[in-house]
Each structure stands twice: as structure tokens, then as C-alpha cells.
Write a protein that holds these residues in place. Sequence first.
Motif, PDB file in Angstrom:
ATOM      1  N   ARG A  30       0.824  -1.210   0.000  1.00 16.12           N
ATOM      2  CA  ARG A  30       0.000   0.000   0.000  1.00 16.12           C
ATOM      3  C   ARG A  30       0.863   1.267   0.000  1.00 16.12           C
ATOM      4  O   ARG A  30       0.517   2.263  -0.643  1.00 16.12           O
ATOM      5  N   LYS A  35      -1.934  -2.354  -5.578  1.00 17.20           N
ATOM      6  CA  LYS A  35      -3.246  -2.864  -5.203  1.00 17.20           C
ATOM      7  C   LYS A  35      -3.121  -4.248  -4.586  1.00 17.20           C
ATOM      8  O   LYS A  35      -2.379  -5.101  -5.082  1.00 17.20           O
ATOM      9  N   TRP A  89      -7.551   1.111   0.400  1.00 17.87           N
ATOM     10  CA  TRP A  89      -7.773  -0.067   1.233  1.00 17.87           C
ATOM     11  C   TRP A  89      -9.100  -0.737   0.902  1.00 17.87           C
ATOM     12  O   TRP A  89      -9.267  -1.956   1.136  1.00 17.87           O
TER      13      TRP A  89
END
Length: 476
Positions: A30, A35, A89
Motif C-alpha cells: 500500500r 493494489k 484499502w
Amino acid sequence: MDILIKAAQLILALVILVTVHEFGHYIFARIFGVKVNRFYLFFNPYFSILRYDPMKGTLDIFARNGKPGTFSLRVGKEHTPKADGRPTWRDTVYGLGWVPLGGYCDIAGMVDETKDASQLAAEPQSWELRSKPAWQRLCVMVAGVVLNFVLAIIIYTGIAFHWGDRVIPFQAMTEGMDFSKEFVDAGFRNGDILQSIDGKAMDAKDYSVTWDMVQPGTRVGVLRNGEPVEITVSDTLIRQIASKGKDYMPMTMRVPVVVAKTMNGDPAALAGIKEGDRILTVGNDTTPAITEFMPSLQAYKGQTVPMRVLRADGSQETLDVAVSDAGKIGIQMLSPIDIFEPQIVEYGLFESVPRGWEIGTDRLTSYVSSMKLIFTKEGAQSLGGFGTLGDLFPSAWNWYSFWQITAFLSIILAFMNIIPIPGLDGGYTLFLIVEMITGRKPSDRFLEIVNTCGFAFLLLLLVYANGNDIYRFFLK
């Protein structure tokens, strides 16, 4: 009931260790804008116990892969991906699998156990791992290992702060000490019980006691065969040990051979040796401590010899025990902490941090040095799976023991994952280092093949280790 308590402790430890390990991969992915498709605790073939999709705002319970759950709950509002394509997220599906053999972090653009090279045929996207510089990919790969080691340090720090250290006073070491040749030449004798330095009682909590002992002219008081003896240290001793390396051990505690556990089907158990027995003799050899016991087993390997044991009730018995060709009889011995009465050393918050680091690095060094035994016949036979891991935990819930064992398992997980075997973090790390040195990136097809081979090897190793547990429990 005992086995349920051990299983509960093992599962809780695995939840902590796997979550921290996979979170290491997740957080660095992240950080670099990669991704993460899925983040799972435990594996989920065919279905998941829980599956949370923050993009859809749904929580599915007992969900088959790719289908809604038996129970599907709305836990948030539905979102749409960002217009610029940058992942958040919410692009990750979080889940709990039902096979407690680990977990995984499904990182976009990475050939691993969750996808093969054919799934990466399209052009690399900016949010995929394969589009990132090698150093960023390396950080993502080693992050799980690093966080497991950091977790171990944190746990050991917490143990030091909350429980302190258990230290055995020199005066309580009933079998005394074993000394190096330099100390023997200076007047010490194996079995001496250390008492004082210059008339002041020795304190095992003082980590500088060894240094104090070797100062020229120091008077060291010992108890030898029940009689007090004073040794005046000459000025040559400090010069002799000054040239020794960091692994030099001038003296070690002599530990009685007290049985903590026997292995089902092994010679000790078959001969009638029980938990709590102290082994006094092996054949014609007196074995007051492990120092004499281990060489005696080697001397009698492949033979059946009488061993005199002291029972917990004070009685003595002589048993005929078959010593294996490797010089083993199948026992675990009590640690000194469980034999002698320890004292507690307390640490403040800032003192506990370096103590946690010291314990963690010491445990890692000891474990790495013991790995060479795996490549011996005895070492291979001693490999165990989840049964062996569960047996590490006590049969009654004890938080001190739980955290000690969990910290050690975290160190094991960190080291085992960094071994350069395809399918493990170490395998990916090796290929990345080669790429950074040569400037040539392995093809996705090559990575798929070697990872498949590595995964098959790890699966066979898992079957073998757990097969050893089953064999020892039911057949041996």
C-alpha cells in the motif's frame, strides 16, 4: 481437555503470527501504491468463513468463492473505484479461511500461489507490483519477515517489562559450574559452587560478574565438595581470555539430568523412565550433570545399559535402557529454571527494550545454529508438524509461557520464510537480488514454474512433518 487448551493456544499464536506477517506485505504494498486484491487469515479453498468487501459494503458468512454467503449483511455503503485508478484499502477483500495452515496477501501483478503467469498476460498497470522498481518489490517481499522479527522483539520486551527475568543465584546451582581450561589452570575445578568475590556474595543479576572474577588479585570464594575454598586470581587469567572470541564461554552451569518428558515408543519410555526422574548413572559412568551424561550416551550408543534413576519420591531404581545408534534415548530434560529456585530481575520500560532485543537476537542466533541438525538422520526424524508445535504449549493456560513460545515461533517463522526456496519470501527475494545485480528480470513463466516446484516441495515437507507426528503418536 489438555489437548484442547494446547490447540487453542496454538491457533491463537498462529492468528497473531500470520496476521502480522501478511500485514507486513500488505502495508508496504500500500505504501508503494500497489493494489492488494485479497488479505486472508488462513486459506480458503472452496469457501470462506468470513468475507468482507468494503467496496461493496458487505460482510458474507460461510461464502463460497465467487458467490454470496449463506448469510450476507450490509455493513456499509457501496463505493466506486477512484477515477484516477489509484488503489485504496477498499479495493482489498478481507477474509477468514477455514484451513489454519497460514494465510496470504494477494498482491496485484505478482506470480504466487494465488495466480499464474497467464493471468498477467496484459500490459502491466501502474498499480501492479511488477511495474514497480526492484527495490520497492524487495521491500514488499521482506516486510513480512521483518515484521515477524520485530514482533518477537516487542513480545520479549513486554515479557521483560511485565515479568522480568528469572535468574538462578550461583549459590542455588547445586552441581556448580563447568570451567574453561584457562579457569581450571587458574585454580577452579568443575563442580565448584561460586559463592563470593572479595568476601562479597555473588549476585547472578550482575551481568559483569565474570569480568569481576578475572581481575588480578581478586579473591573468589567457592564451595568445593562441601568445603569453602578461596582462589586468588593471578594477572595472567585476564590476558589469556582477552584474546578469545565473542563465543568464548569461560564457565557454564552444570545442570542435573532431570526428565521433563519421554517420547512414546522411544527407549526411555519403554524402559520405564518417567517424568521427574533424575538419571544418576549410565552404565559405569556417574552422571551428576548433562556434562557427563551426553558423552556417556555417546560411549554406549547402540547398546542396552543399566541406568540408575532417582524417583520423585526419593527412591532409586536401576533400569535397562537401549541407547540408539545416534546416542539418544528419547527424553526432554528440564531447564535449569524448572530445577533451581530462580530470582526475578525487574526492568523499567526503557531498560526492557534493549533486554528484548538481546533475547530476540540470541534466540535467532541459537535457532540458526541448530538448523544444521535438520540435515542429519536424527534431525529429519525429529521434524514435526502442528502436533509438535501444539505440544510446545503447556496443558494449562499460562500467559507467560504463551508469549515466550509465540515470540520464539515468530522468530522461526521469520527465519524459515527467508530461506531462498521458491514459494517462500526468500525465493522471491533471491530472484529480486539477482535482478538488481544483473539488471535482468526473470520471466513470469519462469517464476510460475519454480514457484510451483517450490510449493510442491513445501507441501511434501508439510505432509512429512505431520506424518512424523502421526507416526510418533499412534505407531511408535
